[in-house]
Design a protein around this motif. Structure first.
Motif, mmCIF file in Angstrom:
data_model
loop_
_atom_site.group_PDB
_atom_site.id
_atom_site.type_symbol
_atom_site.label_atom_id
_atom_site.label_comp_id
_atom_site.label_asym_id
_atom_site.label_seq_id
_atom_site.Cartn_x
_atom_site.Cartn_y
_atom_site.Cartn_z
ATOM 1 N N GLN A 170 63.413 -40.329 20.346
ATOM 2 C CA GLN A 170 63.056 -40.017 21.724
ATOM 3 C C GLN A 170 64.218 -40.432 22.613
ATOM 4 O OE1 GLN A 170 59.104 -41.084 23.025
ATOM 5 N NE2 GLN A 170 59.924 -41.772 24.974
ATOM 6 N N GLY A 171 64.973 -39.477 23.106
ATOM 7 C CA GLY A 171 66.137 -39.793 23.921
ATOM 8 C C GLY A 171 67.145 -40.572 23.104
ATOM 9 N N ASN A 172 67.532 -41.750 23.601
ATOM 10 C CA ASN A 172 68.474 -42.619 22.879
ATOM 11 C C ASN A 172 67.777 -43.530 21.882
ATOM 12 O OD1 ASN A 172 70.453 -41.522 24.462
ATOM 13 N ND2 ASN A 172 70.838 -43.350 25.667
ATOM 14 N N PHE A 173 66.451 -43.460 21.791
ATOM 15 C CA PHE A 173 65.676 -44.369 20.951
ATOM 16 C C PHE A 173 65.325 -43.759 19.597
ATOM 17 C CE2 PHE A 173 63.949 -46.123 25.116
ATOM 18 C CZ PHE A 173 64.686 -47.283 25.038
ATOM 19 N N VAL A 174 65.264 -44.640 18.593
ATOM 20 C CA VAL A 174 64.687 -44.313 17.291
ATOM 21 C C VAL A 174 63.663 -45.405 17.008
ATOM 22 C CG1 VAL A 174 65.109 -44.071 14.822
ATOM 23 C CG2 VAL A 174 66.798 -43.242 16.457
ATOM 24 N N VAL A 175 62.453 -45.012 16.658
ATOM 25 C CA VAL A 175 61.391 -45.986 16.384
ATOM 26 C C VAL A 175 61.638 -46.613 15.020
ATOM 27 C CG1 VAL A 175 58.909 -46.334 16.138
ATOM 28 C CG2 VAL A 175 59.767 -44.658 17.785
ATOM 29 N N ILE A 176 61.690 -47.945 15.000
ATOM 30 C CA ILE A 176 61.946 -48.694 13.765
ATOM 31 C C ILE A 176 60.636 -49.045 13.062
ATOM 32 C CG2 ILE A 176 62.962 -50.815 12.820
ATOM 33 C CD1 ILE A 176 64.975 -48.779 13.970
ATOM 34 N N GLY A 177 59.633 -49.458 13.817
ATOM 35 C CA GLY A 177 58.348 -49.820 13.219
ATOM 36 C C GLY A 177 57.408 -50.423 14.238
ATOM 37 N N TYR A 178 56.215 -50.762 13.764
ATOM 38 C CA TYR A 178 55.169 -51.334 14.625
ATOM 39 C C TYR A 178 55.481 -52.798 14.911
ATOM 40 C CZ TYR A 178 50.504 -52.269 16.423
ATOM 41 O OH TYR A 178 49.453 -52.615 17.226
ATOM 42 N N TYR A 179 55.218 -53.227 16.166
ATOM 43 C CA TYR A 179 55.480 -54.613 16.549
ATOM 44 C C TYR A 179 54.168 -55.386 16.687
ATOM 45 C CZ TYR A 179 57.462 -58.578 19.085
ATOM 46 O OH TYR A 179 57.834 -59.836 19.494
ATOM 47 N N GLU A 180 53.400 -55.094 17.713
ATOM 48 C CA GLU A 180 52.104 -55.745 17.917
ATOM 49 C C GLU A 180 51.394 -55.127 19.118
ATOM 50 O OE1 GLU A 180 53.542 -59.447 20.737
ATOM 51 O OE2 GLU A 180 53.094 -59.853 18.655
ATOM 52 N N LYS A 181 50.091 -55.165 19.108
ATOM 53 C CA LYS A 181 49.248 -54.759 20.247
ATOM 54 C C LYS A 181 49.687 -53.451 20.904
ATOM 55 C CE LYS A 181 48.193 -59.540 21.296
ATOM 56 N NZ LYS A 181 48.314 -60.626 22.250
ATOM 57 N N GLY A 182 49.851 -52.413 20.111
ATOM 58 C CA GLY A 182 50.209 -51.112 20.659
ATOM 59 C C GLY A 182 51.653 -50.978 21.089
ATOM 60 N N LYS A 183 52.523 -51.850 20.597
ATOM 61 C CA LYS A 183 53.952 -51.772 20.915
ATOM 62 C C LYS A 183 54.738 -51.453 19.653
ATOM 63 C CE LYS A 183 53.962 -55.041 24.758
ATOM 64 N NZ LYS A 183 54.536 -56.291 25.249
ATOM 65 N N TRP A 184 55.839 -50.720 19.840
ATOM 66 C CA TRP A 184 56.702 -50.311 18.741
ATOM 67 C C TRP A 184 58.111 -50.818 18.977
ATOM 68 C CZ3 TRP A 184 54.755 -47.552 14.628
ATOM 69 C CH2 TRP A 184 53.434 -47.115 14.769
ATOM 70 N N ILE A 185 58.786 -51.210 17.904
ATOM 71 C CA ILE A 185 60.185 -51.640 17.998
ATOM 72 C C ILE A 185 61.040 -50.377 17.956
ATOM 73 C CG2 ILE A 185 62.047 -52.943 16.920
ATOM 74 C CD1 ILE A 185 59.788 -54.608 15.553
ATOM 75 N N VAL A 186 61.937 -50.254 18.933
ATOM 76 C CA VAL A 186 62.840 -49.108 18.977
ATOM 77 C C VAL A 186 64.277 -49.604 19.070
ATOM 78 C CG1 VAL A 186 61.188 -47.503 19.995
ATOM 79 C CG2 VAL A 186 62.587 -48.907 21.489
ATOM 80 N N ARG A 187 65.194 -48.812 18.511
ATOM 81 C CA ARG A 187 66.616 -49.129 18.587
ATOM 82 C C ARG A 187 67.281 -48.094 19.477
ATOM 83 N NH1 ARG A 187 71.729 -48.214 16.293
ATOM 84 N NH2 ARG A 187 72.882 -50.146 15.972
ATOM 85 N N CYS A 188 68.044 -48.574 20.449
ATOM 86 C CA CYS A 188 68.759 -47.701 21.364
ATOM 87 C C CYS A 188 70.139 -47.391 20.787
ATOM 88 C CB CYS A 188 68.889 -48.367 22.732
ATOM 89 S SG CYS A 188 69.571 -47.295 24.005
ATOM 90 N N LEU A 189 70.764 -46.340 21.277
ATOM 91 C CA LEU A 189 72.116 -45.987 20.833
ATOM 92 C C LEU A 189 73.126 -47.106 21.069
ATOM 93 C CD1 LEU A 189 72.644 -42.270 21.899
ATOM 94 C CD2 LEU A 189 72.666 -43.214 19.609
ATOM 95 N N CYS A 190 72.896 -47.921 22.103
ATOM 96 C CA CYS A 190 73.824 -49.013 22.416
ATOM 97 C C CYS A 190 73.747 -50.144 21.399
ATOM 98 C CB CYS A 190 73.569 -49.545 23.820
ATOM 99 S SG CYS A 190 71.994 -50.401 24.010
#
Length: 102
Positions: free
Chosen positions: A30-50
């Motif tokens: 999604q844009g500059n983000f790639v979803v890495i995995g689930y974090y907690e309570k409806g949040k996801w870890i994402v990695r930005c291009l930077c």
């Protein structure tokens, strides 16, 4: 001075298993983000291009609300302002002029 308000990491935190009642977004771009995995309570870890890691809520992933982290957003703003101070034209306006002239 720029001080990000969102939590961000240089290396990813531990990924947790995705709940069975939730859609798995792992690998979604999604844009500059790639979803890495689930974090907690409806949040996801994402990695930005930077290179920074941060979290996005499920709702943001579904609606496509965010496309870059606060750091990238801030740097883009600085570039736009610098360009405006040098040329007197905001980058979006110049881009629209180029597209409309073709």
């Amino acid at each position: 001075d720029f001080k990000p308000t969102a939590v961000r990491w240089v290396s990813p935190p531990a990924v947790k298993p995705c709940p069975s009642d939730s859609t798995d977004f792992t690998g979604k771009k999604q844009g500059n983000f790639v979803v890495i995995g689930y974090y907690e309570k409806g949040k996801w870890i994402v990695r930005c291009l930077c290179g920074y890691y941060t979290t996005l809520r499920t709702k943001s992933l579904v609606l496509g609300k965010h496309s870059e982290c606060e750091t990238c957003n801030y740097l883009e703003h600085i570039k736009r302002r610098y360009h405006y101070e040098k040329t007197g034209v905001w980058i979006e306006r110049q881009r629209n002029l180029i597209l409309n002239s073709k």
